[in-house]
Structures are given as structure tokens and as C-alpha cells.
Motif scaffolding. Structure first.
Motif, PDB file in Angstrom:
ATOM      1  N   UNK A  23       0.828  -1.206   0.000  1.00 43.07           N
ATOM      2  CA  UNK A  23       0.000   0.000   0.000  1.00 43.07           C
ATOM      3  C   UNK A  23       0.863   1.256   0.000  1.00 43.07           C
ATOM      4  N   UNK A  24       1.938   1.258   0.784  1.00 38.75           N
ATOM      5  CA  UNK A  24       2.833   2.424   0.804  1.00 38.75           C
ATOM      6  C   UNK A  24       3.501   2.626  -0.552  1.00 38.75           C
ATOM      7  N   UNK A  25       3.890   1.531  -1.191  1.00 42.15           N
ATOM      8  CA  UNK A  25       4.522   1.639  -2.512  1.00 42.15           C
ATOM      9  C   UNK A  25       3.555   2.199  -3.541  1.00 42.15           C
ATOM     10  N   UNK A  26       2.311   1.732  -3.519  1.00 44.44           N
ATOM     11  CA  UNK A  26       1.321   2.234  -4.461  1.00 44.44           C
ATOM     12  C   UNK A  26       1.004   3.702  -4.197  1.00 44.44           C
ATOM     13  N   UNK A  27       0.898   4.087  -2.937  1.00 45.00           N
ATOM     14  CA  UNK A  27       0.610   5.489  -2.611  1.00 45.00           C
ATOM     15  C   UNK A  27       1.763   6.396  -3.044  1.00 45.00           C
ATOM     16  N   UNK A  28       2.978   5.933  -2.839  1.00 47.55           N
ATOM     17  CA  UNK A  28       4.141   6.724  -3.265  1.00 47.55           C
ATOM     18  C   UNK A  28       4.177   6.860  -4.787  1.00 47.55           C
ATOM     19  N   UNK A  29       3.788   5.810  -5.486  1.00 54.75           N
ATOM     20  CA  UNK A  29       3.755   5.862  -6.945  1.00 54.75           C
ATOM     21  C   UNK A  29       2.700   6.848  -7.438  1.00 54.75           C
ATOM     22  N   UNK A  30       1.578   6.929  -6.726  1.00 56.13           N
ATOM     23  CA  UNK A  30       0.534   7.893  -7.095  1.00 56.13           C
ATOM     24  C   UNK A  30       1.016   9.316  -6.853  1.00 56.13           C
ATOM     25  N   UNK A  31       1.683   9.536  -5.732  1.00 57.87           N
ATOM     26  CA  UNK A  31       2.164  10.879  -5.421  1.00 57.87           C
ATOM     27  C   UNK A  31       3.229  11.346  -6.415  1.00 57.87           C
ATOM     28  N   UNK A  32       3.991  10.424  -6.969  1.00 57.82           N
ATOM     29  CA  UNK A  32       4.996  10.806  -7.959  1.00 57.82           C
ATOM     30  C   UNK A  32       4.372  11.243  -9.278  1.00 57.82           C
ATOM     31  N   UNK A  33       3.118  10.865  -9.513  1.00 56.51           N
ATOM     32  CA  UNK A  33       2.434  11.223 -10.765  1.00 56.51           C
ATOM     33  C   UNK A  33       1.415  12.327 -10.555  1.00 56.51           C
TER      34      UNK A  33
END
Length: 481
Positions: free
Chosen positions: A250-260
Motif C-alpha cells: 500500500x505504501x509503494x502504491x501510494x508513493x507511486x501515485x504521489x509521484x504522478x
């Protein structure tokens, strides 16, 4: 001269008829002749005793000294015919209930199959599927009428007593005068019909009782399936902060969203925002606790653009790359977020022999009918039909009220969940995956070779000893295909 000899086709037709009609077969001629002699003797004997149907023209029905009446053998045949009709009607009604129950069980099997990869990637134990109780274990609230009033039951016995007491003329025909007697043929017809109606009335009670028992079994199966689907989904959804690998995913997916954020597009009934920055627009439920991935798969958008789809309990998140090799340099990566409760998926029929794609669109409401919100047409790597069933199941579970399913401590209608102690140390993931795979009908599996050109396994550094749950989830799904 005219040749009157039978042709080859005529002889074949005669032989075919002889095989079906014994009277035309030379081998059966002697048996037919002997049987006919016996039948003639039986007819003569019945006619001499005024027991044939034609004897009703001059002999009163069930009136002494005549012997024409409804005997026990004839009543047994009537009961047998009524029961056969009941069985046919019961099987037809039960088949309709079974069709609906099997559709729900198939949807549950698809859910178990696709969620098994998430449970494996997060090193979690899926819930045990409840045991299905056979139909014979359910109580049948029915007492045969022959037990209380042998041998025919109360209703049939009453009708037979009326016929035997010579009260059938006024009772059965509805005449106000007991002296009015119709023809014997009509009285015979009305008497037999009354007995059949009495048998049918008794058998209808049995049919209703058996159909109610079948309905209880189907409702219990549906309750078990629905509870299992809900439990399987909620365990993964609420695993953030409890399980390390799901929390990391979940943290990895959230970080990926914030990068975009610069190329992020949020599609909703209330808003359609592109290029979000900072805290301009708050996306509902978009936090680490609510975006534990339930499914991650590769997709092909519009047949040309590769991407990755993440399905959570509240969102559909799609990452696309217009130029995959240069996306990190030129900013080609884009993120599209949909609210799960506001979108629907329909299957697009393909006319050129390719797999059917799926169309993801926002449900129309009076507020967004005039808005131009584009549809996403994509091919999932897990199969279009399977993904659609999985999506609809997750959406139904997510929109379900928490108090919809309330069961006792021992389970549903008939101890839905037995008291089982699950020993996690004896849990075998390979056996669970094999059991879940068996639940999927082989005919429903689609050929996923079409997606092999964009299912590229991501490389990982050999020096990194940590396990990436997102990569493990994608890798498990690709290996299954």
C-alpha cells in the motif's frame, strides 16, 4: 414389362419398420399371435362381467349389482401418474434455483482464484471456504397423508367414500337434487377426475414442502458464499498496519501515485480533474490504509497503450506509459483514478476474432449526463470475463451494508461455519492454490497468449534481499497465465 420387385430403399424401409413394429417382424409373428389370443380372451371375460368401458352404456356405474368401480389397482396407477407429474415440476423449479446459486458460487470461485495471488504475495492465510450441507440434511416439514389415513390419504378416501355411497351424482356434478343422475360415462369421467384432483391436492402439499426445503438449502448456500466473499475481501482491505507485506504494498502504491501528481487524472461523478498538484482536490479514501491492492494486472488500452491496473477496495487505479522507454525522462507516465462505486465495466464484442475487451465508464447520473468523460477500453492480462466477474463481486461487497449478514455464533441457517480451529503452522499454500484452481471451470478460462507481448517481467537487483510485494503479486499472476 414393369418390374414390381421391391427396390433396395423399399426393403430398408420395411426392415426399419419391422424393427420398431413387432407385428411386421417375422420373428415376432408367433408372439404377437399368441398375445392377441390372450387379449381377446381378457376382453371377452371383462365384457361378460360388464367391466368394460362400453358396458357403462347399459350398466349403472358403481351401483349394485354392477361391478364397474374404481378398484385399488386403478387408484394406484392414478397416484403414480400424479407423483410423476409432481417430480417433473419439482425438478424444473429446483433447476431454476440451482442456476442462480451456481452463478453466485462461480463468482465466488473467481474471487478466490484471483485473491489467492494477493494472499500468497502478502504471506497471509485466506479464510477457509465453508462446508456445503447436502439437501438431505435439511428438515422436511411434511407428513405423508397415507400415514394418518392409509392407504390413500384423507382427501382421496373421502372422495372414494362419496363415490361408493352413491352420492357422487349430486356431490360431484354440483346438482341441487340428489335424484338427478347424468349418464354413466359422465359420472365415470367426473369420478375419476375427482380422485385425480384429490391425489393432486395431497401431492401439491408434498411438492410445496420439498420446494421450501430446496429454497432453504439455496438460501443457506448463498449466505455462505456471500459471507465468504465479504470475509476474503475485508481481510485484505483491513490488513494495513497488521501485515508487513500488505502495508509495504500500500505504501509503494501510494508513493507511486504521489509521484504522478502532475499527470494524475481523477474521474468522478462530482469532478473530473487533470494535473492535480498538492492539495487542490481531495480524492475520497485515497490514503495508505484504503489502497491495499487486491489485484494487480497488466492491461492494454485501446490495443496500443500498455499499462498497469490496480484494484483496491475503493479505487480503480490505472498507470499508463505513452513512451515506455522514455517515460521517466519525458514524463510520459500518467495515473488515472476512478472511484470503484461510481464506475461500471461492460464487455465489448469483438468481430475480428480477437479477445473481447472491456469498457470502463462512469455511471451516468443527472449531474454528469452532459459531461464528456471518456471511456477506457482495455484488455486485462487475467482475462476479460474473469476480470469483469471479479470487479462486479468486489463492487458488490464494497457497497454492501455491514449489518446485511448477521449470523449466529455457530453460523447461518444450519451451522454455516462449523467451529474449526485453523492451525496456521499446518497451512499449505500450494494445496489452497490447487483447490482454488479446481473451482474454476476449464471452459471459462480464456487464452491469455495475446497479452504475452506486454507482460514483461520486471527485473530486480540481485543485491536487494527485500521482497517487493507489488512485484511478487504481478509475477504470480503472470506465471499463472
Amino acid at each position: 414389362e414393369i418390374d414390381n420387385s421391391p427396390t433396395k430403399s423399399t426393403r430398408k424401409a420395411h426392415n426399419r419398420a419391422a424393427s420398431h413394429l413387432p407385428a411386421l417382424s417375422k420373428e415376432d409373428a408367433q408372439y404377437v399371435d399368441a398375445t392377441w389370443k390372450c387379449i381377446v380372451k381378457c376382453i371377452i371375460e371383462l365384457d361378460s362381467r360388464d367391466l368394460t368401458y362400453l358396458s357403462l352404456s347399459n350398466v349403472p356405474f358403481v351401483t349394485f349389482p354392477a361391478l364397474t368401480t374404481l378398484d385399488a389397482h386403478f387408484c394406484s396407477q392414478l397416484r403414480l401418474i400424479c407423483r410423476e407429474n409432481m417430480v417433473v415440476s419439482l425438478l424444473k423449479s429446483a433447476a431454476e434455483l440451482e442456476e442462480y446459486a451456481r452463478a453466485e458460487e462461480h463468482a465466488c470461485a473467481v474471487l478466490i482464484y484471483l485473491l489467492s495471488w494477493a494472499y500468497t504475495a502478502y504471506e497471509m492465510n485466506p479464510p477457509v471456504f465453508p462446508h456445503m450441507i447436502p439437501l438431505s440434511a435439511y428438515p422436511l416439514d411434511y407428513r405423508p397423508p397415507e400415514v394418518d389415513c392409509p392407504p390413500w390419504g384423507r382427501k382421496v378416501t373421502e372422495v372414494l367414500n362419496i363415490i361408493a355411497a352413491n352420492k357422487h351424482s349430486s356431490y360431484l356434478e354440483g346438482s341441487s337434487s340428489p335424484n338427478v343422475i347424468g349418464s354413466n360415462f359422465k359420472l365415470c369421467h367426473v369420478s375419476v377426475k375427482s380422485v385425480v384432483d384429490a391425489f393432486q391436492s395431497q401431492i401439491d402439499e408434498e411438492q410445496v414442502a420439498r420446494l421450501q426445503r430446496k429454497n432453504v438449502q439455496v438460501m443457506d448456500r448463498l449466505a455462505k458464499v456471500q459471507a465468504h466473499k465479504r470475509q476474503s475481501t475485508l481481510i485484505l482491505r483491513d490488513s494495513y498496519g497488521v501485515k508487513f507485506l500488505s502495508t509495504k504494498a500500500a505504501d509503494t502504491l501510494y508513493e507511486k501515485i504521489m509521484q504522478c501528481q502532475g499527470t494524475l487524472s481523477f474521474h468522478s461523478n462530482a469532478a473530473h480533474v487533470s494535473g492535480m498538484h498538492g492539495e487542490e482536490t481531495e480524492i475520497p479514501h485515497l490514503n495508505q490504509q484504503n489502497i491495499v491492492p487486491l489485484l494487480s494486472c497488466s492491461i492494454l488500452i485501446s490495443g496500443t497503450t500498455p499499462g498497469t491496473l490496480y484494484l483496491t477496495a475503493y479505487h480503480v487505479i490505472i498507470f499508463t506509459q505513452y513512451i515506455p522507454l522514455l517515460s521517466t525522462i519525458r514524463g510520459g507516465a500518467r495515473c488515472h483514478i476512478f472511484m470503484l462505486a461510481e464506475v461500471e465495466i461492460a464487455e465489448n464484442q469483438s468481430n475480428i476474432g480477437l479477445p473481447n475487451s472491456l469498457c470502463l465508464r462512469i455511471q451516468s447520473t443527472p449531474d454528469n449526463e452532459e459531461k464528456n468523460i471518456g471511456d477506457f477500453s482495455f484488455l486485462p492480462s487475467v482475462g476479460s470475463r474473469r476480470f469483469q466477474v471479479f470487479f462486479d463481486t468486489i463492487k458488490a461487497v464494497n457497497s454492501e451494508h455491514p449489518d446485511t449478514l448477521k449470523f449466529s455464533s455457530k453460523g447461518g441457517l444450519l451451522y454455516m461455519y462449523e467451529d474449526q480451529v485453523n492451525d496456521s503452522s499446518k497451512y499449505n499454500k500450494r494445496d489452497v492454490r490447487r483447490r482454488n484452481n479446481d473451482l474454476i471451470d476449464a471452459s471459462e478460462k480464456e487464452n491469455d497468449d495475446t497479452y504475452s507481448h506486454f507482460n514483461v517481467r520486471s527485473s530486480r537487483s540481485e543485491s536487494d534481499d527485500s521482497i517487493d510485494p507489488m512485484s511478487a503479486l504481478n509475477e504470480n499472476i503472470r506465471e499463472s497465465n
